[in-house]
Design an enzyme around this catalytic site. Structure first.
Site, PDB file in Angstrom:
ATOM      1  N   CYS A  35       2.447  -9.268  -9.370  1.00 12.54           N
ATOM      2  CA  CYS A  35       2.099 -10.587  -9.242  1.00 12.54           C
ATOM      3  C   CYS A  35       0.649 -10.841  -9.933  1.00 12.54           C
ATOM      4  O   CYS A  35      -0.410 -10.182  -9.704  1.00 12.54           O
ATOM      5  CB  CYS A  35       1.799 -11.097  -7.602  1.00 12.54           C
ATOM      6  SG  CYS A  35       1.010 -12.647  -7.464  1.00 12.54           S
ATOM      7  N   VAL A  77       0.855 -13.758  -1.554  1.00 14.42           N
ATOM      8  CA  VAL A  77      -0.159 -13.045  -2.067  1.00 14.42           C
ATOM      9  C   VAL A  77      -0.954 -13.628  -3.256  1.00 14.42           C
ATOM     10  O   VAL A  77      -0.460 -14.304  -3.809  1.00 14.42           O
ATOM     11  CB  VAL A  77       0.511 -11.829  -2.239  1.00 14.42           C
ATOM     12  CG1 VAL A  77       1.043 -10.888  -1.119  1.00 14.42           C
ATOM     13  CG2 VAL A  77       1.384 -11.687  -3.442  1.00 14.42           C
ATOM     14  N   SER A  82      -5.676 -16.889  -4.517  1.00 13.49           N
ATOM     15  CA  SER A  82      -6.674 -16.029  -5.394  1.00 13.49           C
ATOM     16  C   SER A  82      -7.905 -16.679  -5.694  1.00 13.49           C
ATOM     17  O   SER A  82      -8.981 -15.923  -5.921  1.00 13.49           O
ATOM     18  CB  SER A  82      -5.815 -15.768  -6.822  1.00 13.49           C
ATOM     19  OG  SER A  82      -5.522 -16.820  -7.435  1.00 13.49           O
ATOM     20  N   LYS A 114       9.583 -10.323   3.605  1.00  6.24           N
ATOM     21  CA  LYS A 114       8.275 -10.158   3.822  1.00  6.24           C
ATOM     22  C   LYS A 114       8.106  -9.644   5.149  1.00  6.24           C
ATOM     23  O   LYS A 114       8.578  -9.753   6.123  1.00  6.24           O
ATOM     24  CB  LYS A 114       7.557 -11.600   3.939  1.00  6.24           C
ATOM     25  CG  LYS A 114       7.521 -12.040   2.349  1.00  6.24           C
ATOM     26  CD  LYS A 114       6.867 -13.705   2.417  1.00  6.24           C
ATOM     27  CE  LYS A 114       6.941 -13.845   0.927  1.00  6.24           C
ATOM     28  NZ  LYS A 114       6.397 -15.360   0.820  1.00  6.24           N
TER      29      LYS A 114
END
Lengths: 254, 254
Positions: free
Chosen positions: A27, A67, A81, A54
């Site tokens: 990712c 994520v 992020s 998940k």
């Protein structure tokens, strides 16, 4: 740390007292936070998760189960992020990764924003190839041109300066992946060395940055993962050698 | 300052030396920056633009022609409401609108992020009503519940504290518009006073904040604009009384 991706039913490993990042090995958003943790030399653990099945506990740290998510205190999470990276940079100020000038900060954020079109084009080319349109390819190259022009204007080795900063670590994970597309027959996404001379030099410099070098994957590896995901069966654990590795004998799983 | 929205072919008014915000009177994102400018008492001019027939010069300040865009120096722009607002708060530190604690900053950003689903549901209900699904209505209420819960946990008058901050000014423009939906027959979007007691009190407090009060529009006004836009003919200038106002005689247009 294990490369195995935990999934539904798997237990949450015990909290080790360090910051812990929930990620997925391929990712690009998770990579942004990994690079910032590496660059700032903040001790951390990571847990990779399977995004199709998940584990239940991911929702404790990230309401949508996305994520990256950062466990900054046992049982407490920060998701997204960018939110994580600004938090890390402010909470752990030792290796500052942001400019101090408010205008330069805004310019860094605008640059990141101007690349979102190229990122969408990448995702479509990689995973929904039949929906790819010529205008998406155009948007992709427009993004690369904006990036190259900014490098030319700034005249520094990295976008941030002589050393890479938040802006570089935010953009890099996509540049890393863009290079996989020509290997998948998408020649129109090639980053031509003569047209993108300054950008090509920047890409080479970034590959040698320690925080990047220790996590970066070859275009061939990304291509292999992309193919598996495009076929509907993402091979999350393709880098997990724990079961076959004979170099480091492993203890029996506890 | 005029409420008239400039469009293709219209000239860019002369730069007056102050910060200048390009906006659209009914745009919630533009309102975010207007509120921050107001709250920080930063002198500024504004220029409203027609988003369907954009004046050519908007692209000088905002590459995609989106609003808000801030002309921070003659001919130079910052785009995106969040980028503008963080810039303003750091460049003009006199009335600080952000928390100082990195974790609280991250929590504010996460809260804003958790309301994006409700915002999308609002847009669909307002402008693409036939595509509205029950799950969107559910997402909308999930957003409101998260917001009410956060107000309960923080126990302060505003999300930021005793005074409103960036987080309040970022969320408000959507709360202002959500209240127009029941007037358009979308009862499922009503903010029920007994279920959302804490949130209702917060909404009333926000309406009285000077920065909000001077720019906020009544739900009826938003509903009227929404109807015009949903019909494909947005009435950008519905608040422009310059042509008919007999209270302040206007000079002949130069």
């Amino acid at each position: 740390m294990s490369e195995k991706h935990l999934q539904t039913g798997d237990e949450l490993p015990a909290f080790g007292g360090k910051l812990r990042l929930f990620a997925m090995r391929f990712c690009p958003y998770a990579e942004r936070s990994i690079l910032v943790l590496n660059a700032k030399k903040i001790p951390y653990d990571h847990v990779f998760i399977n995004l199709d099945q998940k584990p239940e506990w991911i929702f404790t740290f990230s309401p949508k189960g996305t994520v990256p998510a950062l466990e900054y205190e046992q049982g407490k999470g920060i998701f997204d992020s960018n939110i994580i990276n600004y938090y890390l940079d402010e909470k752990y100020p030792e290796v500052p990764l942001q400019p101090t000038d408010p205008l330069r900060k805004a310019q860094d954020k605008m640059l990141v924003e101007q690349l979102t079109g190229a990122q969408s084009a990448y995702y479509t080319a990689a995973f929904s190839s039949p929906s790819l349109t010529p205008s998406m390819v155009e948007t992709y190259h427009k993004g690369l041109e904006v990036l190259q022009k900014e490098l030319e204007v700034r005249k520094t080795k990295f976008l941030h300066g002589d050393e890479p900063g938040l802006v570089d670590y935010t953009i890099w994970p996509f540049l890393e992946r863009f290079q996989a597309l020509p290997l998948l027959g998408k020649q129109e996404f090639a980053i031509d060395k003569s047209k993108y001379d300054v950008l090509t030099k920047y890409i080479e410099e970034m590959k040698n940055v320690p925080a990047v070098k220790s996590y970066c994957l070859a275009p061939e590896t990304h291509a292999k993962y992309i193919e598996s995901r495009a076929k509907g069966n993402p091979d999350y654990n393709m880098l997990d050698t724990s079961a076959v590795c004979c170099m480091r004998p492993r203890k029996k799983k506890e």
